[in-house]
Design an enzyme around this catalytic site. Structure first.
Site, PDB file in Angstrom:
ATOM      1  N   GLU A 218       8.600 -12.815 -29.535  1.00 54.58           N
ATOM      2  CA  GLU A 218       7.661 -12.477 -28.495  1.00 54.58           C
ATOM      3  C   GLU A 218       6.393 -12.569 -28.436  1.00 54.58           C
ATOM      4  O   GLU A 218       5.883 -11.925 -28.648  1.00 54.58           O
ATOM      5  CB  GLU A 218       7.571 -10.583 -27.875  1.00 54.58           C
ATOM      6  CG  GLU A 218       8.819 -10.123 -27.786  1.00 54.58           C
ATOM      7  CD  GLU A 218       9.454 -10.520 -26.711  1.00 54.58           C
ATOM      8  OE1 GLU A 218       9.232 -10.457 -25.469  1.00 54.58           O
ATOM      9  OE2 GLU A 218      11.170 -10.051 -26.626  1.00 54.58           O
ATOM     10  N   CYS A 252      -0.359  -8.198 -23.324  1.00 56.26           N
ATOM     11  CA  CYS A 252      -0.322  -9.169 -23.280  1.00 56.26           C
ATOM     12  C   CYS A 252       0.317  -9.484 -21.650  1.00 56.26           C
ATOM     13  O   CYS A 252       0.729 -11.197 -21.269  1.00 56.26           O
ATOM     14  CB  CYS A 252       1.358  -9.677 -23.685  1.00 56.26           C
ATOM     15  SG  CYS A 252       2.459  -7.848 -23.800  1.00 56.26           S
TER      16      CYS A 252
END
Ligand code: NAD
Length: 464
Positions: A218, A252
């Site tokens: 991720e 993010c």
């Protein structure tokens, strides 16, 4: 760190986990359900301590800690607790007539012993959410919190130790650059679930490849935000300000840079300024606005401020690791501000006249983790959805696609491999085992030699 806990202590954790998994203790529905409930309870019991730790590490306001960390974990836990039984059920599949008399199903196998590695920006949520998938999937887990959010790492270790036997779930601490290669090289995990930066993602994949360890990565990247000419700008401005400046831009999936149709650019910039001032006070002491994680990141971000014209914000206070919400213009697309993931409260703004210009800029940093488009035109929406390769995103909003457990969350290409959340988390920590079962009362015998004229019969069955 391995050096801290000692090699033999680490190896005994790993060996105990392997033995625990092999014993079958983690397999039953009831066991997994109980562990999810215990995890929820221990978080509830320690909620204030978790908020305090997040405040210490990132100056997160309790509201933000609840809405983006602890509350998100409760949502995932509740969803898993509610659906675990149906997720675990073997899935019946159809069987071709040529395999008569057989039936088929997929059995959901746990992976075994897994390693979960988290970053510092949402240090609680990004460690515990994958753990929910690991528990639901019936695995044993080693957790590695980020050493850059030490208060959160400490409370996580405390609650995990309080509620789980380390032979089932254990926490290891220390400098990731040292500890993680050591443990991955000395032991084969059944999955490494990594959340973090692209360069470290590459390093993890390289170590994992040596042992054929599967990975879920991720990662990050530069997530574009586009505002078209036909939108309600008040709405767009509020949602962009929220998405960009939550956690001081250290998200993010935060909009990394903004592209706005030239006919609306001036107006949008004024509204972004207005709502930024309304949401956050202009003083560094505001408790509603986050701080930069450490001095190194602060310096990197401060240097970015020299790579274009500041049109709003730009104030910094080093002792407080404070950088004001900032808008910039005239940033060269080759400047580090536009080649690196910004990961801070700085928003470069570009005007555009044609969609072609927006695609050219997006393609300079291909495969963003997120993509945001503000438009009221369905054709424009479809155009971008088809043209841009991105992990996930929103139309007329930012960030909130993460809040839907029915949607997979993950990157593509540069922004990662694999996805999770909701049932996708269960799937991420499970292997689909194929089973075909044949009845014994009939055997066509077609597959056995001697074959003679059997090929005609086989062609008839297969129909080609
Ligand atoms: P990072 O890659 O520096 O660190 C992540 C983890 O890896 C930490 O636990 C760290 O201890 C460990 N680590 C650091 N160096 C290592 C090495 N050489 N070998 C092995 N492990 C190592 O990332 P970060 O600075 O903590 O987090 C910021 C990055 O994470 C940003 O790029 C952001 O976009 C990304 N991120 C992605 C997601 C997502 O869900 N896709 C979520 C949050 C953050």
């Amino acid at each position: 760190m391995i050096a801290e806990i000692g090699h033999s202590a680490f190896h005994s954790i790993i060996n105990n986990q392997a033995a625990y998994f092999k014993s079958g203790a983690t397999l039953s529905y009831q066991f997994r359900l109980d562990q999810l409930k215990r995890l929820k309870q221990v978080i509830r019991n320690n909620e204030q301590a978790i908020f305090d730790a997040l405040n210490k590490d990132l100056n997160k306001h309790e509201f933000e800690s609840y809405s983006t960390e602890v509350g998100v974990v409760y949502e995932e836990l509740n969803f898993a607790i509610k659906n675990l039984k149906s997720w675990m059920k073997p899935e019946r599949q159809s069987t071709p007539f040529a395999l008569f008399p057989s039936s088929s199903y997929i059995h959901k196998d746990p992976l075994g012993c897994v390693l979960i590695i988290a970053p510092w920006n949402y240090p609680f949520q990004l460690l515990i959410n994958p753990l929910i998938g690991a528990i639901a999937g019936g695995n044993c887990t080693v957790l590695k919190p980020s050493e850059l959010a030490p208060a959160t790492a400490e409370i996580v270790e405390k609650i995990i130790t309080e509620v789980f036997d380390p032979a089932y779930v254990a926490t290891i601490q220390g400098d990731g650059a040292q500890v993680i290669p050591e443990i991955m090289n000395s032991h084969r995990f059944d999955l490494v679930f990594f959340t973090g930066s692209i360069p470290v993602g590459y390093a993890i994949a390289e170590i994992a490849a040596k042992k054929l360890t599967p990975v879920i990565l991720e990662l990050g990247g530069k997530s574009p935000c586009i505002v078209d000419k036909d939108v309600d700008l008040h709405n767009a401005a509020k949602r962009i300000v929220w998405g960009k400046f939550t956690n001081a831009g250290q998200t993010c999936v935060a909009p990394d840079y903004l592209m706005v149709h030239n006919s609306r650019k001036k107006e949008l910039i004024e509204l972004i300024k207005k709502y930024t001032n309304e949401f956050y006070t202009e003083t560094p002491s505001s408790g509603d606005y986050g701080r930069i994680i450490n001095k190194r990141r602060f310096t990197t971000l401060k240097n970015y401020l020299e790579q274009g014209n500041i049109i709003f914000g730009g104030q910094t206070t080093e002792e407080e690791l404070y950088i004001a919400p900032t808008l910039m213009e005239n940033v060269s697309i080759d400047a580090p501000l536009m080649t690196d993931e910004i990961f801070g409260p700085i928003l470069p703004v570009y005007g555009f006249d044609s969609y072609k210009e927006t695609l050219a800029l997006i393609n300079k940093n291909a495969n963003p983790l997120a993509f945001y488009l503000f438009t009221s035109n369905k054709e424009t929406e479809q155009f971008y959805i088809n043209k841009v390769s991105f992990g996930g995103g929103c139309i007329n909003n930012t960030l909130i696609h993460l809040g839907n457990p029915h949607l997979p969350f993950g990157g593509v290409g540069n922004s990662g491999i694999g996805y999770y959340h909701g049932k996708f988390s269960f799937d991420a920590f499970t292997r689909m085992k194929a089973v075909l079962k044949t009845q014994t009362w009939f055997d066509s015998g077609i597959q056995y030699a001697p074959f003679k004229e059997k090929i005609k019969l086989l062609r008839m069955f297969l129909r080609y």
